[in-house]
Design an enzyme around this catalytic site. Structure first.
Site, PDB file in Angstrom:
ATOM      1  N   ASP A  84     -71.187  24.442  18.944  1.00  0.00           N
ATOM      2  CA  ASP A  84     -69.980  23.626  18.990  1.00  0.00           C
ATOM      3  C   ASP A  84     -70.396  22.171  19.232  1.00  0.00           C
ATOM      4  O   ASP A  84     -71.560  21.851  19.465  1.00  0.00           O
ATOM      5  CB  ASP A  84     -68.982  24.147  20.037  1.00  0.00           C
ATOM      6  CG  ASP A  84     -67.553  23.707  19.712  1.00  0.00           C
ATOM      7  OD1 ASP A  84     -67.386  22.780  18.879  1.00  0.00           O
ATOM      8  OD2 ASP A  84     -66.599  24.251  20.290  1.00  0.00           O
TER       9      ASP A  84
HETATM   10  C1  NOJ Z   1     -64.888  21.309  18.976  1.00  0.00           C
HETATM   11  C2  NOJ Z   1     -64.053  22.551  18.898  1.00  0.00           C
HETATM   12  O1  NOJ Z   1     -64.253  23.339  20.053  1.00  0.00           O
HETATM   13  C3  NOJ Z   1     -64.340  23.403  17.676  1.00  0.00           C
HETATM   14  O2  NOJ Z   1     -63.367  24.404  17.601  1.00  0.00           O
HETATM   15  C4  NOJ Z   1     -64.367  22.564  16.430  1.00  0.00           C
HETATM   16  O3  NOJ Z   1     -64.634  23.384  15.319  1.00  0.00           O
HETATM   17  C5  NOJ Z   1     -65.417  21.476  16.576  1.00  0.00           C
HETATM   18  N1  NOJ Z   1     -65.069  20.638  17.719  1.00  0.00           N
HETATM   19  C6  NOJ Z   1     -65.546  20.616  15.327  1.00  0.00           C
HETATM   20  O4  NOJ Z   1     -64.456  19.785  15.192  1.00  0.00           O
END
Ligand code: NOJ
Length: 709
Positions: free
Chosen positions: A257
């Site tokens: 993430d």
């Molecule tokens: C953080 C989020 O937790 C995740 O769900 C997302 O896909 C990513 N950012 C990318 O934007």
């Protein structure tokens, strides 16, 4: 040598780490941003994957840099959060979950994939499969709700929809099951907080949707930001390497993430980027999203002997294999193009249908809905708020392309007297316009209160300690209700969670949960209000009556002292009922359904047998409507306590007034296995209660008993 092997043999370390790095285009960010010159990195081969860049031309231009200017000409992978549509927005996932319809779940993902692929995207960070039982957590909006079985069915449908039958097709996207796992269990619903879940809860509740995604062939998985029992998922060898890779056989890409590898330092399991990078790679994470941890940290990790080149090569191989599966080596520009007008119109039509079906009619006293003729006062900050209708993660969906409630009603009811006043803003404390809204209701027959949250109040970083009406909306509702003697009042809630509004629910004549319905919001709401469509949505989460009940969910385990109003020393609250305001699965229609003749055959089954379950559903109402039928089981005596209700199936039947029909389920007896003491699936002989009906309210379920032998 294969293409991938030759490439790896030709790559420098920096080029290998480039394939393991995802950089942002800087056009949309949700956290710390890597300072990088995207173009230079692509040319140097040190950036192999890009986040948040879309538009066929823009993507084509960066792809051209990779294909024409970089030494090895490895195509870029472009990624975006296409969560519930791209330009055309469908309801937020929690709203879509209310459909209980895997065919439509797949269809919206298919359409989202086509639209995003036409914008040059290769991978979407969806589906989000976090079972969530805490509406304080804003990300409950993004997933399937409280139940692991719903999560499993949704996982399969979404993976199939996004990925299609062949990932290399120009209109297919790689899906990403996220956030592995138990992110929905963050302490007190506070975003990014720690989680404390047992191994049994992992097996029974949080892992099944991911297992289903893997079985459906999901191309990528994202570990959660959070930890389980003190081990951050980004560095969790037991859950990533041992369980996901070895036990489930998932051999495709794990993508971290956003900045999560660097955040291992904040978690306190790594002292610097080198250690953080080593921990993540060792756990099996292939792509570093945005942290620059692999590019900056892995060379040091190699020097310190914390990782091996073979481990780096394995990750590079997985990334290149994904690019190959997506057809990018054969034609890096295959995604990106213009879609036909009819395709776009068909998509809008689907968006309207799905949005209409996602709306849950929570209450409808004296058949207040559908609306009759008469003057309407449309009140509240969500009545004319097209941007808010999009919901969290709106991707490329624009406010000006969404239909507000007011606009939808005006189109549906031309010539009708419709007045509008917002009364208050969504969050502000200004009450000065409430009086004006109240007086506007004077001549009205029906008042529609459009209340709820802005899109930023749910989704990532959208935790709320008071998940009720924000700002002064409650004051607005009370003022309107006080002056509404003799008028019908309908509340329409727009939110990314079940809003805790017991007083409002008590006082209004009708109440709808519209979630965030997407681009066609206003038309969908108008379809329900006018009776053009009968409501069919069912809440995929138990609807709490108080914050103090959280987590409230139907799959509770039994207690040694079940609630007994006559016995003080039993499991209950002194001040409110244990039951939620509305049970999981609740949702009224404009029909009226009865259930009869539950039949289950055979009455005994071995592990490889199946039960056939059928029930007659009768619509004795005055309108055609669709009824969602739920199949639950309860394993009455087992070596490990079993939940009081477990969902095993759902289906829908549409019936004209006076008609009846039969709903059938096939339930393989092996689906009644549960994790035994060693957490391995156990088939245990004994009595099972089969319960069929309209929601998780046990009083309304028809029961039958069978035996496992
Ligand atoms: C953080 C989020 O937790 C995740 O769900 C997302 O896909 C990513 N950012 C990318 O934007």
């Amino acid at each position: 040598m294969s293409r991938i092997e030759s490439l790896i043999a030709a790559m420098t370390l920096a080029e290998k780490l480039g394939q393991l790095t995802m950089a942002t285009s800087d056009s949309a960010v949700t956290g710390a941003v890597m300072s990088t010159n995207l173009g230079a990195g692509i040319v140097a081969g040190t950036i192999g994957n890009v986040l948040n860049l879309y538009g066929a031309e823009k993507v084509g231009a960066v792809q051209q840099l990779a294909m024409e200017k970089s030494r090895l000409k490895i195509p870029l992978l472009t990624c975006l959060d296409v969560i519930h549509g791209h330009r055309t927005l469908f309801p937020i996932p929690l709203g879509e979950a209310s459909l209980f319809d895997p065919i439509l779940w797949e269809a919206t993902a298919r359409e989202a994939a086509k639209e995003a692929a036409a914008d040059g995207i290769h991978l979407t960070f969806a589906p989000m499969l976090d079972v969530a039982r805490d509406p304080r957590w804003g990300r409950i909006a993004e997933g399937p709700g409280e139940d692991p079985f719903v999560g499993q069915v949704m996982a399969q449908a979404k993976v199939k929809g996004f990925q299609g039958s062949d990932l290399s097709q120009a209109d297919c996207l790689a899906a990403c099951a996220k956030h592995y796992c138990a992110y929905g269990a963050v302490t007190a619903g506070r975003e990014y907080a720690t989680t404390e879940v047992s191994r049994r809860s992992l097996r029974e509740i949080y892992l099944p949707p991911f297992e289903a995604a893997v079985a459906a062939g999901v191309a990528t998985i994202m570990p959660a930001f959070t930890d389980v029992a003190g081990v951050p998922l980004t560095a969790n060898r037991a859950l990533l390497k041992d369980y996901l890779r070895h036990k489930l056989g998932f051999d495709s890409v794990l993508v971290s993430d956003y900045n999560a590898i660097a955040e291992l330092i904040h978690h306190g399991v790594a002292s610097d980027l080198v250690e953080a990078a080593a921990l993540a790679l060792k756990a099996g994470v292939d792509i570093d999203m945005i942290a620059n941890a692999y590019r900056d940290g892995l060379p040091g990790a190699l020097e310190r002997g914390l990782v091996t080149m073979a481990e780096i090569d394995t990750a590079v191989k997985r990334v290149l294999r994904l690019k190959e599966q997506l057809g990018l080596f054969d034609d890096p520009y295959r995604r990106g193009g213009t879609e036909s007008g009819p395709a776009l119109m068909a998509r809008r039509k689907l968006a309207r249908d799905v949005a209409t079906r996602s709306i849950v009619l929570l209450k409808n006293e004296n058949a207040t809905l559908p609306l009759g003729n008469g003057r309407l006062a449309v009140i509240g900050p969500l009545a004319d708020a097209p941007g808010e209708m999009r919901g969290c993660w709106p991707s490329a969906g624009r406010a000006e392309d969404s239909v507000s409630v007011l606009a939808g009603l005006k189109t549906a009811l031309p010539g009708q007297d419709i007045r509008y006043a917002p009364g208050v803003d969504i969050e502000s404390t200004d009450e000065s316009r409430i009086a004006e809204a109240v007086s506007l209701c004077d001549g009205a027959d029906t008042i529609l209160l459009c209340l709820g949250e802005s899109i930023g109040m749910s989704g990532e970083a959208g935790s709320r300690a008071h998940p009720g009406l924000p700002g002064k909306q409650r004051a607005l509702a009370e003022a309107v209700l006080a002056g509404a003697v003799g008028k019908r009042v309908v509340a329409i809630l727009f939110s990314g969670r079940p809003l805790i509004v017991p007083e409002l629910s008590e006082r209004v004549d009708a109440m709808l949960a519209a979630w965030a319905p997407g681009s066609e919001a206003g038309n969908a709401v108008a379809d329900i209000l006018t009776g053009r469509a009968s409501p069919s949505g069912r809440t995929p989460v138990s609807w709490p009556r108080a914050v103090g009940q959280i987590p409230v969910f139907f799959g509770q385990r039994p207690t040694g002292r079940p609630a007994d109003p006559k016995d003080h020393y039993t499991s209950k609250y002194l001040d409110i009922p244990n039951e939620p305001l509305f049970p999981f699965g609740h949702g009224l229609t404009y029909g009226a359904f009865d259930y009869a003749n539950l039949s289950v055959t055979p009455d005994k089954a071995r592990e490889n047998d199946s039960f056939t379950i059928s029930v007659t559903v009768i619509n004795h109402g005055a309108r055609e409507a669709s009824e969602t039928v739920f199949l639950f089981v309860h394993d009455m005596v087992a070596s490990i306590t079993r939940p009081l209700l477990e969902l095993k199936g759902f289906d829908r039947i549409t019936l004209k007034p006076g008609d009846s029909g039969i709903v059938r389920f096939t339930l393989p007896a092996r689906n009644l296995r549960f994790p035994g003491a060693d957490l391995e699936p156990l088939f245990e002989p004994g009595e099972i209660e089969i319960l069929v009906g309209p929601s998780a309210d046990r009083a309304r379920l028809l029961p039958a008993n069978v035996r496992l032998v």
